[in-house]
Design a protein around this motif. Sequence first.
Motif, PDB file in Angstrom:
ATOM      1  N   TRP A  76       0.834  -1.206   0.000  1.00 30.51           N
ATOM      2  CA  TRP A  76       0.000   0.000   0.000  1.00 30.51           C
ATOM      3  C   TRP A  76       0.873   1.263   0.000  1.00 30.51           C
ATOM      4  O   TRP A  76       0.628   2.198  -0.760  1.00 30.51           O
ATOM      5  N   GLN A  77       1.896   1.277   0.849  1.00 30.48           N
ATOM      6  CA  GLN A  77       2.763   2.452   0.905  1.00 30.48           C
ATOM      7  C   GLN A  77       3.575   2.603  -0.376  1.00 30.48           C
ATOM      8  O   GLN A  77       3.779   3.720  -0.866  1.00 30.48           O
ATOM      9  N   ASP A  79       2.684   1.564  -3.395  1.00 27.23           N
ATOM     10  CA  ASP A  79       1.771   2.035  -4.437  1.00 27.23           C
ATOM     11  C   ASP A  79       1.440   3.514  -4.252  1.00 27.23           C
ATOM     12  O   ASP A  79       1.328   4.261  -5.227  1.00 27.23           O
ATOM     13  N   SER A  80       1.288   3.937  -3.009  1.00 28.08           N
ATOM     14  CA  SER A  80       1.002   5.361  -2.765  1.00 28.08           C
ATOM     15  C   SER A  80       2.185   6.229  -3.175  1.00 28.08           C
ATOM     16  O   SER A  80       2.001   7.312  -3.740  1.00 28.08           O
ATOM     17  N   GLU A  83       2.287   6.304  -6.928  1.00 30.07           N
ATOM     18  CA  GLU A  83       1.153   7.081  -7.425  1.00 30.07           C
ATOM     19  C   GLU A  83       1.440   8.586  -7.402  1.00 30.07           C
ATOM     20  O   GLU A  83       0.979   9.328  -8.265  1.00 30.07           O
ATOM     21  N   ILE A  95      -2.621   1.617 -10.715  1.00 32.75           N
ATOM     22  CA  ILE A  95      -2.097   1.557  -9.346  1.00 32.75           C
ATOM     23  C   ILE A  95      -3.244   1.508  -8.342  1.00 32.75           C
ATOM     24  O   ILE A  95      -3.189   0.760  -7.359  1.00 32.75           O
ATOM     25  N   LYS A  96      -4.301   2.258  -8.589  1.00 30.12           N
ATOM     26  CA  LYS A  96      -5.456   2.221  -7.688  1.00 30.12           C
ATOM     27  C   LYS A  96      -6.122   0.848  -7.708  1.00 30.12           C
ATOM     28  O   LYS A  96      -6.558   0.338  -6.672  1.00 30.12           O
ATOM     29  N   HIS A  98      -4.548  -1.937  -8.275  1.00 33.42           N
ATOM     30  CA  HIS A  98      -3.633  -2.807  -7.535  1.00 33.42           C
ATOM     31  C   HIS A  98      -3.810  -2.629  -6.027  1.00 33.42           C
ATOM     32  O   HIS A  98      -3.783  -3.607  -5.269  1.00 33.42           O
ATOM     33  N   LYS A  99      -4.011  -1.401  -5.586  1.00 35.93           N
ATOM     34  CA  LYS A  99      -4.240  -1.150  -4.162  1.00 35.93           C
ATOM     35  C   LYS A  99      -5.546  -1.792  -3.694  1.00 35.93           C
ATOM     36  O   LYS A  99      -5.607  -2.369  -2.604  1.00 35.93           O
ATOM     37  N   ARG A 100      -6.595  -1.715  -4.514  1.00 35.57           N
ATOM     38  CA  ARG A 100      -7.866  -2.349  -4.159  1.00 35.57           C
ATOM     39  C   ARG A 100      -7.724  -3.861  -4.078  1.00 35.57           C
ATOM     40  O   ARG A 100      -8.270  -4.502  -3.179  1.00 35.57           O
ATOM     41  N   ALA A 102      -4.987  -5.531  -3.361  1.00 34.18           N
ATOM     42  CA  ALA A 102      -4.226  -5.835  -2.149  1.00 34.18           C
ATOM     43  C   ALA A 102      -5.119  -5.729  -0.915  1.00 34.18           C
ATOM     44  O   ALA A 102      -5.019  -6.559   0.001  1.00 34.18           O
ATOM     45  N   LEU A 103      -5.987  -4.750  -0.884  1.00 37.25           N
ATOM     46  CA  LEU A 103      -6.892  -4.595   0.258  1.00 37.25           C
ATOM     47  C   LEU A 103      -7.880  -5.752   0.334  1.00 37.25           C
ATOM     48  O   LEU A 103      -8.161  -6.274   1.423  1.00 37.25           O
TER      49      LEU A 103
END
Length: 136
Positions: A76-77, A79-80, A83, A95-96, A98-100, A102-103
């Motif tokens: 998450w960090q 990717d942020s 981003e 990237i968003k 990918h973050k979803r 991962a969550l």
Amino acid sequence: MIPSVASRNSVFDVIRIARPSIARLSSGLFVLCLAAVDPVAAQESAVCAADRLPEMITGFFQLTTGLGLVGLVVVWQGDSLVEMFTLHREQREGIKRHKRTALKSAVVLVILGPLYTVAGSMMNLPLASCIDLVPW
């Protein structure tokens, strides 16, 4: 290449003909599963009978859940950070996504153990009585 109307109708005919057979087969399989579960549930689990194996499985599950959550934070960090330096909209949307993903994986990781523990105890599964898969 677009299939002809006759070939599409033949596919639907096959599905219509096979549907009752599939329904009978699935209902038979369901009844067989219900009949086969009773003798298995009555047996003592070899895992529960072992000396330290239930504690080892519980500890392994807690360790992997903790490492998975740490991995989520790192992803998450990362990717942020990426981003912030991304210029193109398509890359930012990827990237968003990918973050979803991962969550969602972290939610499954955290919910799966307690769900098995609760559902296993309700269904009287032998492993649920001696192994605690709740990570906290």
